[in-house]
Design an enzyme around this catalytic site. Structure first.
Site, short mmCIF file in Angstrom:
data_model
loop_
_atom_site.label_atom_id
_atom_site.label_comp_id
_atom_site.label_asym_id
_atom_site.label_seq_id
_atom_site.Cartn_x
_atom_site.Cartn_y
_atom_site.Cartn_z
N VAL A 36 -50.76 5.09 -10.10
CA VAL A 36 -49.35 5.38 -10.37
C VAL A 36 -48.70 4.08 -10.84
O VAL A 36 -48.53 3.14 -10.06
CB VAL A 36 -48.65 5.94 -9.11
CG1 VAL A 36 -47.17 6.20 -9.39
CG2 VAL A 36 -49.34 7.21 -8.64
N ARG A 59 -38.63 -6.52 -1.09
CA ARG A 59 -38.41 -5.29 -0.32
C ARG A 59 -39.26 -5.29 0.94
O ARG A 59 -39.91 -4.30 1.27
CB ARG A 59 -38.68 -4.06 -1.18
CG ARG A 59 -37.77 -3.95 -2.39
CD ARG A 59 -38.00 -2.64 -3.15
NE ARG A 59 -37.18 -2.59 -4.34
CZ ARG A 59 -37.58 -3.03 -5.53
NH1 ARG A 59 -38.80 -3.54 -5.66
NH2 ARG A 59 -36.80 -2.95 -6.58
N ARG A 106 -40.49 5.16 16.38
CA ARG A 106 -39.07 5.08 16.05
C ARG A 106 -38.73 5.84 14.77
O ARG A 106 -37.72 5.58 14.14
CB ARG A 106 -38.66 3.62 15.88
CG ARG A 106 -39.38 2.91 14.75
CD ARG A 106 -39.01 1.43 14.71
NE ARG A 106 -39.55 0.79 13.52
CZ ARG A 106 -39.54 -0.54 13.33
NH1 ARG A 106 -39.01 -1.33 14.25
NH2 ARG A 106 -40.05 -1.05 12.23
N ASP A 163 -45.02 6.51 -15.23
CA ASP A 163 -43.67 6.84 -14.78
C ASP A 163 -42.81 7.29 -15.94
O ASP A 163 -42.84 6.70 -17.03
CB ASP A 163 -43.04 5.62 -14.10
CG ASP A 163 -41.84 5.98 -13.25
OD1 ASP A 163 -40.85 6.49 -13.81
OD2 ASP A 163 -41.89 5.75 -12.04
N GLU A 220 -44.79 8.97 3.37
CA GLU A 220 -45.32 8.29 4.54
C GLU A 220 -45.51 9.25 5.71
O GLU A 220 -45.80 8.83 6.84
CB GLU A 220 -44.41 7.13 4.95
CG GLU A 220 -44.37 6.02 3.90
CD GLU A 220 -43.48 4.85 4.32
OE1 GLU A 220 -42.87 4.92 5.39
OE2 GLU A 220 -43.41 3.86 3.55
#
Length: 422
Positions: free
Chosen positions: A136, A361, A256, A163, A311
């Site tokens: 990707v 990031r 969490r 993309d 995720e």
């Protein structure tokens, strides 16, 4: 009279110059296939730089012809501090432009030769264990092409998702490159991939669908354009074979993440959501389940209502043992013989792992200072590298990869067989 002689002399010079230019262009046209005007009149300095980079620097990586760079990769890999300082200050002024790739790709034999692709399976073990890859990607033709070249073997299958927001030149150039290979293709569907949305997951699913029709491959691995292999193809094959059909997916040990799923309601089929990595190495049975099982389709729809669904989807299918997907996790009592996660090496900001590059990031973009660490990792691939940041990090990983490939190949020729994997 003097003026006439002078005028005739100038005319003769222009005639000679014109003759030389005509002859030169005639030779170029007869030697090369017809090409676009934008390639015909490259400045001499640009051609010289490209030829040097393509023929000297890159060929230097292949089968150990040397290191024609300003630094020594072996010294960098050993952690030599003086060499590190030189490498960190190095700025690459010449990049391989898109139009040069397009020019080479007009003659596929020339492209494969000049770019030093390995067009042999090299060993019987590799030939009999094809791997399917999704890639990707969205920018930087040179880095993507070098990733493709590093993992390319004729028995493997490669799906490239471009993309939807990529520059037209990027899309056109990579399409021309993939057209040079029967086992590399651009996906028919193209999405605008945005972090945290279903598009991240869907891009891989698109490639999974298109790769499924190829019946030979044993495992599927998903990649992005900023990753690079830490192992040779022979090593990857050996490691995957040692998984004995098990999938390799990592979940987060932190509890969490429930807020990501609270607006989606209860997951179908008794699935308990789990947060983990998008990067996976999975067998055909897992891919078959993802693409064709009704429960998987229902869960995919549920994931579309959650935050960062990429995720959640793969890792939850893997860790919900009641789904009984071949190769997935089977023991939640802590006694599992499942292998450690080896699909990807990545460093998150705030963890104990070092990062001598920079964080983007919250993920480490590795630099030359990380080479001693990377070269000794057990994982198959590293995430991530940027070619415009300390480029010698990628150069030295590439050189090492090809030199190890050479050593493996000669070892096989000598009758010692491929390296053992533990």
């Amino acid at each position: 009279m003097i003026c006439n002689v002078f005028t005739q002399s100038i005319k003769r010079k222009y005639l000679v110059l014109a003759f030389v230019l005509v002859c030169g262009l005639t030779i170029m046209v007869s030697y090369y296939k017809p090409i676009s005007h934008r390639y015909m009149f490259l400045p001499d300095t640009q051609v010289a730089n490209l030829n040097f980079y393509d023929q000297n620097v890159i060929s230097g990586f292949v089968f150990g012809k040397g290191t024609p760079m300003a630094v020594s990769c072996p010294l960098l890999l050993s952690g030599n501090k003086q060499e590190m300082l030189v490498a960190q200050s190095f700025k690459r002024t010449t990049r391989i432009p898109s139009f040069y790739y397009s020019y080479l790709a007009k003659n596929c034999s020339l492209f494969k030769s000049r770019r030093n692709y390995i067009t042999s399976s090299l060993t019987l073990e590799e030939e009999q264990f094809p791997i399917a890859y999704s890639m990707v990607v969205y920018k930087d033709v040179e880095q993507v092409e070098r990733l493709l070249r590093s993992i390319y073997r004729p028995q493997n299958i490669y799906c490239v998702h471009l993309d939807n927001k990529s520059e037209p030149e990027f899309r056109e150039t990579l399409t021309e490159i993939t057209n040079c290979f029967q086992n590399v293709f651009v996906s028919k569907e193209s999405l605008d991939v945005r972090w945290g949305t279903m598009s991240v997951l869907e891009a891989d699913l698109i490639c999974m669908h298109e790769l499924w029709k190829y019946k030979s491959w044993k495992y599927f691995i998903n990649l992005t354009g900023q990753e690079f292999p830490l192992k040779t193809n022979a090593e990857i094959v050996g490691i995957l074979k040692n998984l004995n059909g098990k999938n390799n997916i990592r979940k987060s040990v932190l509890n969490r993440w429930a807020t990501r799923w609270e607006k989606a309601g209860k997951a179908p089929a008794g699935i308990i959501p789990v947060k983990g990595d998008l990067q996976i190495a999975v067998n055909r049975e897992f891919v078959d389940y993802v693409l064709h099982n009704k429960t998987a389709k229902k869960f995919l729809k549920w994931c579309s209502k959650t935050k960062v669904p990429d995720e959640t989807f793969f890792v939850s299918l893997h860790y919900n043992k009641h789904l009984k997907i071949g190769g997935s996790y089977t023991d939640d009592q802590g006694n599992s013989t499942d292998p450690p996660y080896i699909t990807r090496f990545k460093t998150w900001e705030g963890t104990a792992k070092p990062c001598h590059g920079k964080y983007v990031r919250r993920v480490c973009v590795y630099g030359v200072g990380d080479l001693p660490l990377l070269i000794n990792r057990k994982e198959l691939f590293v995430n991530k590298l940027h070619l415009d940041f300390e480029p010698l990090a990628l150069d030295c990983l590439e050189e090492t990869l090809y030199n190890v490939t050479r050593n493996e190949y000669f070892q096989t020729l000598e009758g010692n067989g491929p390296p053992k994997h533990t």
